[in-house]
Design a protein around this motif. Sequence first.
Motif, PDB file in Angstrom:
ATOM      1  N   LEU A 308       5.824  -9.236  -5.089  1.00 59.08           N
ATOM      2  CA  LEU A 308       6.792  -8.925  -6.141  1.00 59.08           C
ATOM      3  C   LEU A 308       6.619  -9.848  -7.338  1.00 59.08           C
ATOM      4  O   LEU A 308       6.736  -9.420  -8.494  1.00 59.08           O
ATOM      5  CB  LEU A 308       8.207  -9.023  -5.589  1.00 59.08           C
ATOM      6  N   GLU A 309       6.345 -11.120  -7.106  1.00 54.39           N
ATOM      7  CA  GLU A 309       6.147 -12.052  -8.215  1.00 54.39           C
ATOM      8  C   GLU A 309       4.888 -11.710  -9.003  1.00 54.39           C
ATOM      9  O   GLU A 309       4.850 -11.863 -10.227  1.00 54.39           O
ATOM     10  CB  GLU A 309       6.066 -13.482  -7.685  1.00 54.39           C
ATOM     11  N   GLN A 310       3.870 -11.256  -8.319  1.00 52.08           N
ATOM     12  CA  GLN A 310       2.603 -10.930  -8.987  1.00 52.08           C
ATOM     13  C   GLN A 310       2.688  -9.654  -9.812  1.00 52.08           C
ATOM     14  O   GLN A 310       2.078  -9.568 -10.877  1.00 52.08           O
ATOM     15  CB  GLN A 310       1.487 -10.783  -7.939  1.00 52.08           C
ATOM     16  N   THR A 311       3.443  -8.674  -9.325  1.00 52.03           N
ATOM     17  CA  THR A 311       3.383  -7.352  -9.956  1.00 52.03           C
ATOM     18  C   THR A 311       4.698  -6.852 -10.544  1.00 52.03           C
ATOM     19  O   THR A 311       4.676  -5.884 -11.318  1.00 52.03           O
ATOM     20  CB  THR A 311       2.913  -6.302  -8.929  1.00 52.03           C
ATOM     21  N   GLY A 312       5.820  -7.491 -10.183  1.00 49.45           N
ATOM     22  CA  GLY A 312       7.082  -6.853 -10.539  1.00 49.45           C
ATOM     23  C   GLY A 312       8.058  -7.625 -11.385  1.00 49.45           C
ATOM     24  O   GLY A 312       9.067  -7.063 -11.826  1.00 49.45           O
ATOM     25  N   GLU A 342      -4.575  -8.859  10.003  1.00 49.46           N
ATOM     26  CA  GLU A 342      -5.101  -9.064   8.649  1.00 49.46           C
ATOM     27  C   GLU A 342      -5.907  -7.859   8.179  1.00 49.46           C
ATOM     28  O   GLU A 342      -6.909  -7.975   7.463  1.00 49.46           O
ATOM     29  CB  GLU A 342      -5.944 -10.341   8.584  1.00 49.46           C
ATOM     30  N   ARG A 343      -5.455  -6.667   8.586  1.00 45.41           N
ATOM     31  CA  ARG A 343      -6.106  -5.428   8.152  1.00 45.41           C
ATOM     32  C   ARG A 343      -5.243  -4.639   7.170  1.00 45.41           C
ATOM     33  O   ARG A 343      -5.656  -3.576   6.708  1.00 45.41           O
ATOM     34  CB  ARG A 343      -6.415  -4.547   9.371  1.00 45.41           C
ATOM     35  N   PHE A 344      -4.056  -5.162   6.856  1.00 41.93           N
ATOM     36  CA  PHE A 344      -3.163  -4.420   5.969  1.00 41.93           C
ATOM     37  C   PHE A 344      -3.641  -4.539   4.524  1.00 41.93           C
ATOM     38  O   PHE A 344      -3.953  -5.638   4.037  1.00 41.93           O
ATOM     39  CB  PHE A 344      -1.737  -4.961   6.097  1.00 41.93           C
ATOM     40  N   ASP A 345      -3.695  -3.408   3.832  1.00 39.74           N
ATOM     41  CA  ASP A 345      -4.163  -3.351   2.440  1.00 39.74           C
ATOM     42  C   ASP A 345      -2.977  -3.542   1.501  1.00 39.74           C
ATOM     43  O   ASP A 345      -2.197  -2.610   1.270  1.00 39.74           O
ATOM     44  CB  ASP A 345      -4.855  -2.012   2.176  1.00 39.74           C
ATOM     45  N   TRP A 346      -2.837  -4.740   0.945  1.00 42.61           N
ATOM     46  CA  TRP A 346      -1.717  -5.033   0.043  1.00 42.61           C
ATOM     47  C   TRP A 346      -1.892  -4.387  -1.325  1.00 42.61           C
ATOM     48  O   TRP A 346      -0.925  -4.278  -2.093  1.00 42.61           O
ATOM     49  CB  TRP A 346      -1.536  -6.541  -0.101  1.00 42.61           C
ATOM     50  N   GLU A 347      -3.104  -3.955  -1.642  1.00 34.81           N
ATOM     51  CA  GLU A 347      -3.337  -3.325  -2.945  1.00 34.81           C
ATOM     52  C   GLU A 347      -2.604  -1.995  -3.064  1.00 34.81           C
ATOM     53  O   GLU A 347      -2.294  -1.538  -4.172  1.00 34.81           O
ATOM     54  CB  GLU A 347      -4.843  -3.106  -3.157  1.00 34.81           C
ATOM     55  N   HIS A 351       5.268  -2.348  -6.654  1.00 32.05           N
ATOM     56  CA  HIS A 351       6.360  -3.335  -6.705  1.00 32.05           C
ATOM     57  C   HIS A 351       7.657  -2.774  -6.126  1.00 32.05           C
ATOM     58  O   HIS A 351       8.397  -3.478  -5.448  1.00 32.05           O
ATOM     59  CB  HIS A 351       6.571  -3.827  -8.143  1.00 32.05           C
ATOM     60  N   ASN A 352       7.929  -1.463  -6.371  1.00 33.03           N
ATOM     61  CA  ASN A 352       9.171  -0.920  -5.804  1.00 33.03           C
ATOM     62  C   ASN A 352       9.055  -0.701  -4.298  1.00 33.03           C
ATOM     63  O   ASN A 352      10.043  -0.736  -3.568  1.00 33.03           O
ATOM     64  CB  ASN A 352       9.591   0.372  -6.515  1.00 33.03           C
ATOM     65  N   ASP A 353       7.814  -0.510  -3.796  1.00 34.66           N
ATOM     66  CA  ASP A 353       7.611  -0.474  -2.347  1.00 34.66           C
ATOM     67  C   ASP A 353       7.917  -1.839  -1.744  1.00 34.66           C
ATOM     68  O   ASP A 353       8.592  -1.938  -0.705  1.00 34.66           O
ATOM     69  CB  ASP A 353       6.152  -0.106  -2.013  1.00 34.66           C
ATOM     70  N   ALA A 354       7.395  -2.892  -2.378  1.00 37.90           N
ATOM     71  CA  ALA A 354       7.610  -4.251  -1.877  1.00 37.90           C
ATOM     72  C   ALA A 354       9.097  -4.611  -1.889  1.00 37.90           C
ATOM     73  O   ALA A 354       9.605  -5.257  -0.965  1.00 37.90           O
ATOM     74  CB  ALA A 354       6.817  -5.250  -2.710  1.00 37.90           C
ATOM     75  N   ALA A 355       9.810  -4.173  -2.939  1.00 36.97           N
ATOM     76  CA  ALA A 355      11.248  -4.444  -3.018  1.00 36.97           C
ATOM     77  C   ALA A 355      11.986  -3.742  -1.888  1.00 36.97           C
ATOM     78  O   ALA A 355      12.886  -4.319  -1.251  1.00 36.97           O
ATOM     79  CB  ALA A 355      11.796  -3.993  -4.373  1.00 36.97           C
ATOM     80  N   GLY A 356      11.612  -2.486  -1.619  1.00 34.54           N
ATOM     81  CA  GLY A 356      12.248  -1.746  -0.538  1.00 34.54           C
ATOM     82  C   GLY A 356      11.976  -2.367   0.826  1.00 34.54           C
ATOM     83  O   GLY A 356      12.872  -2.480   1.671  1.00 34.54           O
ATOM     84  N   LEU A 357      10.726  -2.821   1.043  1.00 32.71           N
ATOM     85  CA  LEU A 357      10.368  -3.461   2.310  1.00 32.71           C
ATOM     86  C   LEU A 357      11.093  -4.791   2.477  1.00 32.71           C
ATOM     87  O   LEU A 357      11.506  -5.151   3.585  1.00 32.71           O
ATOM     88  CB  LEU A 357       8.856  -3.665   2.380  1.00 32.71           C
ATOM     89  N   LEU A 358      11.227  -5.530   1.377  1.00 33.40           N
ATOM     90  CA  LEU A 358      11.923  -6.823   1.431  1.00 33.40           C
ATOM     91  C   LEU A 358      13.373  -6.641   1.846  1.00 33.40           C
ATOM     92  O   LEU A 358      13.871  -7.343   2.751  1.00 33.40           O
ATOM     93  CB  LEU A 358      11.849  -7.501   0.057  1.00 33.40           C
ATOM     94  N   LYS A 359      14.062  -5.710   1.215  1.00 40.02           N
ATOM     95  CA  LYS A 359      15.468  -5.480   1.547  1.00 40.02           C
ATOM     96  C   LYS A 359      15.615  -4.910   2.949  1.00 40.02           C
ATOM     97  O   LYS A 359      16.565  -5.241   3.672  1.00 40.02           O
ATOM     98  CB  LYS A 359      16.100  -4.555   0.492  1.00 40.02           C
ATOM     99  N   MET A 360      14.670  -4.068   3.356  1.00 41.56           N
ATOM    100  CA  MET A 360      14.699  -3.514   4.701  1.00 41.56           C
ATOM    101  C   MET A 360      14.519  -4.621   5.735  1.00 41.56           C
ATOM    102  O   MET A 360      15.193  -4.634   6.780  1.00 41.56           O
ATOM    103  CB  MET A 360      13.589  -2.460   4.853  1.00 41.56           C
ATOM    104  N   PHE A 361      13.630  -5.564   5.457  1.00 39.69           N
ATOM    105  CA  PHE A 361      13.406  -6.689   6.371  1.00 39.69           C
ATOM    106  C   PHE A 361      14.700  -7.473   6.583  1.00 39.69           C
ATOM    107  O   PHE A 361      15.052  -7.825   7.718  1.00 39.69           O
ATOM    108  CB  PHE A 361      12.321  -7.604   5.807  1.00 39.69           C
TER     109      PHE A 361
END
Length: 614
Positions: A308-312, A342-347, A351-361
């Motif tokens: 989120l800091e990098q992209t949002g 370490e196979r997850f593709d973060w690319e 940013h809105n996906d990351a925000a949703g995952l953060l709040k879900m966590f």
Amino acid sequence: MSSRGARPSSPSSSLERPASQDSQDSMEDYWSEVKNIEEDGERGHEDLLERGSMDEAELEEAWLQEAGLSTLVSGELGEGPAEALLSTLTRSQAAMVKKRVDNYTLTMRKRNKQPARHVQDVFSTPDTLLVDPIPPESPNGHMPSRCIHRTSSRVRPAFPSFSPVERPVSECPPPQDTSDFLSFEVPYSEGVTAHRRGRQGDCQDCQRIRRDDPDLPTFQLPRPKLGLTHIQDLSCEDMKKIGYISLIELTTFYDCLGIELKRNRAARSKARESGIFGVPLTTLLENDQKKYPGSKVPLVFRKLLSKLEQTGLQTEGILRVPGSASRVKHLRQELEQKFYEERFDWEQVRHNDAAGLLKMFIRELPYPLLTLQHLPAFAAAQSVSSARHQIQALHLLIMLLPEPNRDTLKALLEFLRKVVAYEEKNRMSLWNVSMIVAPNLFSYRGKNAKQEEMQGAAGAAHLVRLLITYQELLWTVPCFLISHVRKLNEASKKPPSSEKTKRKLLLMRKRNAEKTERSELTDLREGVIRVHAPLHAKISMAIQLDNETKAKDVMARFDYENGHGTRSTSQRPVQYLFEVGGNIGERCLEPETHLLDVYHVNPHCEWLLKPTTT
């Protein structure tokens, strides 16, 4: 704020602006977030609250256990930790403990069970001694004398933002009607006498600052000569004792404000032991530390914040605009399967996906981030009538949180402060951010959940606003708690019980004295300390202290003495001065700490120069 949206140099500078009246009056973002959460349908701790009536005796016993006083009801009280803790309480704190034990006793009697220990056995002895609470250390660092009175009272006695301003340690807090000072020198419960006497209208704090003000005050904190102490500066053992004292003080403080401190009773629930979502923080950290020792915040949580800091940060509507529900669900499943491999593709994560995952966590944690037992205390802070008292309540609650919860909450708040710093770019004010985060931190369950959420929405958002704004202050340990820990450590020390142990100890001391007599001769003079620096070429140095000697002076002297013929100072890890042992476990001293004052307060400590572990 600059047009580039750069983060301000001061962590609180962007938070001192008044929120716009439109954003302050509107709760639209809050209810929009609630709707998104309901559509998502995932809550990790939905079934943790026990239904039905709560047993008073069990609740009181749980409180006493968390306060380090479980032996008061187990019948094992002696010259142990609980006895030492009782001996250091103020009158108000001791009265509160007595009240809890008394309530436990009465409840047990109603159930026709004989309590293991009667409250009078704990708090009353013939001609009980009452000791005046110990005030802060004097300017020369010595602990002041106490007045001892004979009394027939049954209550057992005892001892007892953020712009630092240089003031003597013993100086009383400035008058409340001259400036916005927040003193750490005196227990908060001792500073609310107007409430205690039933005259809330006379309380200057409540008259001065009101919760519905759009502006938040900027508090100034007198800088003590003993130095400011942050949570990470203390040993885990001392922080555990801070938690005991904080619970007693919080309960006393709320009682003075006329607020009953309630606790949730947790149902037994088996949480997941592997994976990412719905896994307890402690389990996640245990798994993470196998690969990355020393991890304090779950790796996946840190990675989401980093993304989120990098992209949002400069994206309009960050946190507010939800991602596609189906897409977020798919990414969640991939994280579960591929993150630790370490196979997850973060690319692929927007940013809105990351925000949703953060709040879900956060929502799906099996035990709330603010902890199940303390959520009612956080919620109760909403009913406190002034921002000053609310901050004091939150301050004690932060001290109470388990380390994994506290560290994870701090990482979240640091990120949220960055979001607010880019408000001109992302259109997310402090109030907007607070409204969106609040329903993810505070959840309402039960048949009256909707009504409770309607009533508590604005208050919950306001508490998040305070947590973001005053996070640096809230993670600073109040001086009165550190003084309390010093007294507790001193009271906990017992002489050897057997003659054999005494003789063995004397022999060890004699041998050590013979070995170090010559090298430590200068240390016998008043105000001379020996600093050990294992990582330096010159590993030990005797230093004569005066009234102006600060920790930064010792750090600079070692750097100078060891700077010739070694790698440059810039290549070495920064090393700080610690006081170790004596009446403290371990404390990292901030560079501005006056060492002669520490020497007088803790004359038997060792002095160590080393890097911090954080």
